[in-house]
Design a protein around this motif. Structure first.
Motif, PDB file in Angstrom:
ATOM      1  N   UNK A 192       0.926  -1.247  -0.027  1.00 12.18           N
ATOM      2  CA  UNK A 192       0.116  -0.053  -0.189  1.00 12.18           C
ATOM      3  C   UNK A 192       0.872   1.211   0.054  1.00 12.18           C
ATOM      4  N   UNK A 193       0.242   2.494   0.734  1.00  9.54           N
ATOM      5  CA  UNK A 193       0.758   3.672   0.715  1.00  9.54           C
ATOM      6  C   UNK A 193       2.276   3.722   1.321  1.00  9.54           C
ATOM      7  N   UNK A 194       3.010   4.676   1.176  1.00  6.96           N
ATOM      8  CA  UNK A 194       4.139   5.098   2.156  1.00  6.96           C
ATOM      9  C   UNK A 194       3.767   5.687   3.283  1.00  6.96           C
ATOM     10  N   UNK A 195       3.955   4.998   4.437  1.00  8.40           N
ATOM     11  CA  UNK A 195       3.570   5.811   5.790  1.00  8.40           C
ATOM     12  C   UNK A 195       4.760   6.616   6.169  1.00  8.40           C
ATOM     13  N   UNK A 196       5.997   6.298   5.916  1.00  6.23           N
ATOM     14  CA  UNK A 196       7.061   6.994   6.317  1.00  6.23           C
ATOM     15  C   UNK A 196       8.146   7.034   5.139  1.00  6.23           C
ATOM     16  N   UNK A 197       8.292   8.244   4.719  1.00  2.00           N
ATOM     17  CA  UNK A 197       9.158   8.250   3.509  1.00  2.00           C
ATOM     18  C   UNK A 197      10.707   8.167   4.067  1.00  2.00           C
ATOM     19  N   UNK A 198      11.575   7.826   2.799  1.00  2.00           N
ATOM     20  CA  UNK A 198      13.084   7.684   3.252  1.00  2.00           C
ATOM     21  C   UNK A 198      13.805   8.649   3.595  1.00  2.00           C
ATOM     22  N   UNK A 199      13.076  10.008   3.003  1.00  2.13           N
ATOM     23  CA  UNK A 199      13.728  11.376   3.761  1.00  2.13           C
ATOM     24  C   UNK A 199      13.479  11.468   5.292  1.00  2.13           C
ATOM     25  N   UNK A 200      12.089  11.233   5.545  1.00  2.00           N
ATOM     26  CA  UNK A 200      11.592  11.221   7.081  1.00  2.00           C
ATOM     27  C   UNK A 200      12.574  10.519   7.982  1.00  2.00           C
ATOM     28  N   UNK A 201      12.892   9.125   7.359  1.00  2.00           N
ATOM     29  CA  UNK A 201      13.554   8.186   7.980  1.00  2.00           C
ATOM     30  C   UNK A 201      15.037   8.662   8.311  1.00  2.00           C
ATOM     31  N   UNK A 202      15.545   8.913   7.099  1.00  2.00           N
ATOM     32  CA  UNK A 202      16.971   9.844   7.262  1.00  2.00           C
ATOM     33  C   UNK A 202      17.202  10.859   8.588  1.00  2.00           C
ATOM     34  N   UNK A 203      16.028  11.766   8.486  1.00  2.00           N
ATOM     35  CA  UNK A 203      15.693  12.765   9.636  1.00  2.00           C
ATOM     36  C   UNK A 203      16.033  12.230  11.044  1.00  2.00           C
TER      37      UNK A 203
END
Ligand code: IMP
Ligand code: MG
Length: 173
Positions: free
Chosen positions: A5-16
């Protein structure tokens, strides 16, 4: 059949999130050596990112536990499949987990490790689903709190699939 399904936490948010967690750990462990214990397989990608953002001297060890079959619900029984290789006595141990769900796994690991007399014992989880708890326990550091949905990616799997997705995504059934 389950599908992505949809992205819940994006790679950019994960990096932050990783940067923020490492910043907290850097502050709390200044002048100390840390033993990071990764809980395989789910924590491997988070651990790889986190350990490279930590400034303190770090050693790594790994443990393998399983509580899930191929279903999305925990069996409630934790199996120790591989213990860590080294001794943790008098060491500053940080258990690195992918996600805390019911808390059963974390409770099991903390009880097992505390008996081995570490200098300190803390837990760092990338994701946390606090509404799913059956055991009253919380990680000392967590990246992002998420609602009660089954997620995959960034190391987390369904039937050992999807671990390599760079974003945390919802799995729909
Ligand atoms: P707990 O013992 O119920 O807290 O479960 C912890 C373990 O279950 C985690 O280390 C994950 O491996 C797995 N898990 C819990 N929720 C999810 C999810 O949404 N996706 C993938 N794995 C999960
Ligand atoms: Mg896990």
């Amino acid at each position: 059949m389950s599908k992505l399904g949809a992205v819940l936490i994006s790679r950019e948010e994960i990096s932050g999130m990783v940067g923020r967690l490492a910043g907290q750990i850097n502050e709390d462990y200044r002048g100390k050596e840390i033993l990071l214990v990764g809980v395989l397989k789910g924590a491997m990608i988070f651990l790889a990112d986190l350990c490279r953002a930590i400034e303190a001297p770090v050693t790594l060890d790994f443990i393998i536990v399983s509580s899930y079959g191929v279903e999305t619900n925990t069996s409630g029984v934790v199996l120790l499949r591989k213990d860590i290789d080294g001794d943790i006595e008098n060491k500053h141990v940080v258990i690195v987990e992918d996600i805390i769900d019911t808390g059963v796994t974390l409770n099991y690991l903390k009880e097992m490790f505390i008996k081995r007399n570490p200098a300190s014992l803390k837990v760092c989880a990338a994701f946390d689903k606090p509404t799913r708890r059956t055991v009253d326990i919380s990680p000392d550091y967590y990246g992002v709190r998420i609602p009660d949905v089954f997620v995959v990616g960034y190391g987390l799997d369904f039937a050992n699939m999807y671990r390599n997705l760079p974003d945390l995504c919802i799995l729909e059934d």
